[in-house]
Design a protein around this motif. Structure first.
Motif, PDB file in Angstrom:
ATOM      1  N   LYS A  92      -3.685   3.212   0.639  1.00  9.34           N
ATOM      2  CA  LYS A  92      -4.495   2.699  -0.677  1.00  9.34           C
ATOM      3  C   LYS A  92      -3.739   1.463  -1.220  1.00  9.34           C
ATOM      4  O   LYS A  92      -2.319   1.634  -1.007  1.00  9.34           O
ATOM      5  CB  LYS A  92      -4.773   3.818  -1.631  1.00  9.34           C
ATOM      6  CG  LYS A  92      -5.564   4.906  -1.332  1.00  9.34           C
ATOM      7  CD  LYS A  92      -6.995   4.326  -0.695  1.00  9.34           C
ATOM      8  CE  LYS A  92      -7.796   5.530  -0.189  1.00  9.34           C
ATOM      9  NZ  LYS A  92      -9.026   4.889   0.614  1.00  9.34           N
TER      10      LYS A  92
ATOM     11  N   PHE B 133      -0.896   6.501   1.613  1.00  8.04           N
ATOM     12  CA  PHE B 133      -2.307   7.117   2.184  1.00  8.04           C
ATOM     13  C   PHE B 133      -2.951   5.919   2.565  1.00  8.04           C
ATOM     14  O   PHE B 133      -4.331   5.902   2.593  1.00  8.04           O
ATOM     15  CB  PHE B 133      -2.909   7.968   0.782  1.00  8.04           C
ATOM     16  CG  PHE B 133      -2.178   9.065   0.174  1.00  8.04           C
ATOM     17  CD1 PHE B 133      -2.223  10.316   1.078  1.00  8.04           C
ATOM     18  CD2 PHE B 133      -1.332   9.031  -0.747  1.00  8.04           C
ATOM     19  CE1 PHE B 133      -1.649  11.416   0.501  1.00  8.04           C
ATOM     20  CE2 PHE B 133      -0.777  10.134  -1.208  1.00  8.04           C
ATOM     21  CZ  PHE B 133      -0.629  11.286  -0.380  1.00  8.04           C
TER      22      PHE B 133
ATOM     23  N   TYR C  79       0.863  -1.234   0.086  1.00  9.23           N
ATOM     24  CA  TYR C  79      -0.130  -0.031  -0.263  1.00  9.23           C
ATOM     25  C   TYR C  79       0.768   1.273   0.015  1.00  9.23           C
ATOM     26  O   TYR C  79       1.921   1.115   0.371  1.00  9.23           O
ATOM     27  CB  TYR C  79      -0.914  -0.075   1.362  1.00  9.23           C
ATOM     28  CG  TYR C  79      -0.285  -0.166   2.403  1.00  9.23           C
ATOM     29  CD1 TYR C  79       0.112   1.010   3.311  1.00  9.23           C
ATOM     30  CD2 TYR C  79      -0.104  -1.574   3.001  1.00  9.23           C
ATOM     31  CE1 TYR C  79       0.966   0.822   4.532  1.00  9.23           C
ATOM     32  CE2 TYR C  79       0.498  -1.604   4.153  1.00  9.23           C
ATOM     33  CZ  TYR C  79       0.985  -0.509   4.840  1.00  9.23           C
ATOM     34  OH  TYR C  79       1.774  -0.716   6.050  1.00  9.23           O
ATOM     35  N   ASP C  80       0.144   2.293  -0.303  1.00 12.94           N
ATOM     36  CA  ASP C  80       0.873   3.649  -0.312  1.00 12.94           C
ATOM     37  C   ASP C  80       0.798   4.381   0.542  1.00 12.94           C
ATOM     38  O   ASP C  80       0.301   4.004   1.595  1.00 12.94           O
ATOM     39  CB  ASP C  80       0.416   4.469  -1.657  1.00 12.94           C
ATOM     40  CG  ASP C  80      -1.066   4.828  -1.579  1.00 12.94           C
ATOM     41  OD1 ASP C  80      -1.569   4.915  -0.438  1.00 12.94           O
ATOM     42  OD2 ASP C  80      -1.632   5.175  -2.551  1.00 12.94           O
TER      43      ASP C  80
END
Length: 285
Positions: free
Chosen positions: A168, A166, A163-164
């Protein structure tokens, strides 16, 4: 691994609840699984090291459907990399089964029930692996994706990803497995291996030339149409005698063709020839 290192890992995960047999969809606290034995640890090291030499799709295929199967036995692997749009993914699938892996990719993208639920569970489970039943008792059993996976004999999927900043999803990797082959150690291995899966697969996307949909790489020209036909029957488990009967040629002629196939693909046996031909997309699964 030294005793102190084993103790450090055990202390790190000592407060996590134990792994349990999954509900239809559940988050697995895989880090609390029993530590791997020395042979499994050595295998894990070799798999991680081999990932560094993956730079093309056929490398990725050989790696995931070869040495990775030693620790995480699976019938299919679905890889999803998020596009610019929030829930849009570039998807590719890898399997040695006679079924067409592209089916899994299409159905993963089109699925509106199981896949969104798995992603939501993964996020809510603090990005830990998610175990999902897909068999007859599962609420997702009638989804097209689950039905295709069940045709492989896979009644359980385990999904984990990256995931990044943020929170997501950046990538998701879904292992379609038989329930009896998937336990806490396998889930733990998936959690450890996914970062290497992500890096290896991203390299294949950067380094290989863009391919038009349905196009075959240059490997398709390695074999004649007759050799491809024979390789197809080898993939389906036919012997030289059976292939000769089907094609109305002698078993000796089939044997000569097989030797040419092995030589052209630079492999040692029929199994390796099938694996390499699938990786190069010479064979249609």
């Amino acid at each position: 691994m030294q005793a102190s290192e084993h103790q450090l890992i055990a202390e790190r995960h000592s407060e996590l609840p134990a792994y349990q047999s999954p509900a239809p969809v559940s988050g697995a606290t895989s880090g609390s699984a029993a530590l791997l034995d020395p042979i499994e640890l050595e295998s894990l090291k070799l798999i991680m090291d081999a990932s560094l030499r993956v730079h093309a799709r056929h490398h990725f295929f050989t790696w995931t459907q070869g040495v990775l199967q030693d620790l995480v036995k699976h019938e299919a692997l679905i890889c999803a990399l998020r596009n610019a749009e929030p829930m849009s993914f570039h998807v590719d699938s890898f399997s040695t089964s006679p079924l067409e892996p592209a089916l899994f990719s299409d159905m993963f993208r089109q699925d509106t029930s199981m896949v969104p639920h798995i992603i939501k569970t993964w996020e809510e489970n603090s990005y830990r692996p998610v175990v999902c039943e897909t068999g007859a008792a599962s609420p997702f059993a009638q989804s097209p994706l689950a039905r295709e996976l069940n045709r492989l004999g896979a009644d359980t999927v385990v999904t984990h990803g990256t995931y990044d900043a943020f929170g997501k999803p950046t990538s998701l990797f879904t292992f379609a497995c038989r329930a009896q082959t998937m336990g806490p150690r396998q889930v733990y291995c998936i959690e450890l291996i996914v970062p290497f899966l992500h890096q290896a697969w991203v390299r294949t996307q950067i380094d290989r030339p863009a391919e038009s949909a349905g196009a075959h790489p240059g490997g398709a020209g390695l074999l004649t149409s007759r050799e491809q036909e024979i390789l197809k029957w080898i993939h389906l488990g036919k012997s030289n005698i059976e292939i000769g009967t089907i094609l109305e040629i002698s078993p000796l002629t089939v044997k000569n063709h097989v030797q040419k196939i092995l030589r052209k693909l630079n492999v040692q046996n029929r199994t390796q020839a099938v694996v390499k031909a699938l990786a190069l997309r010479i064979l249609s699964n």
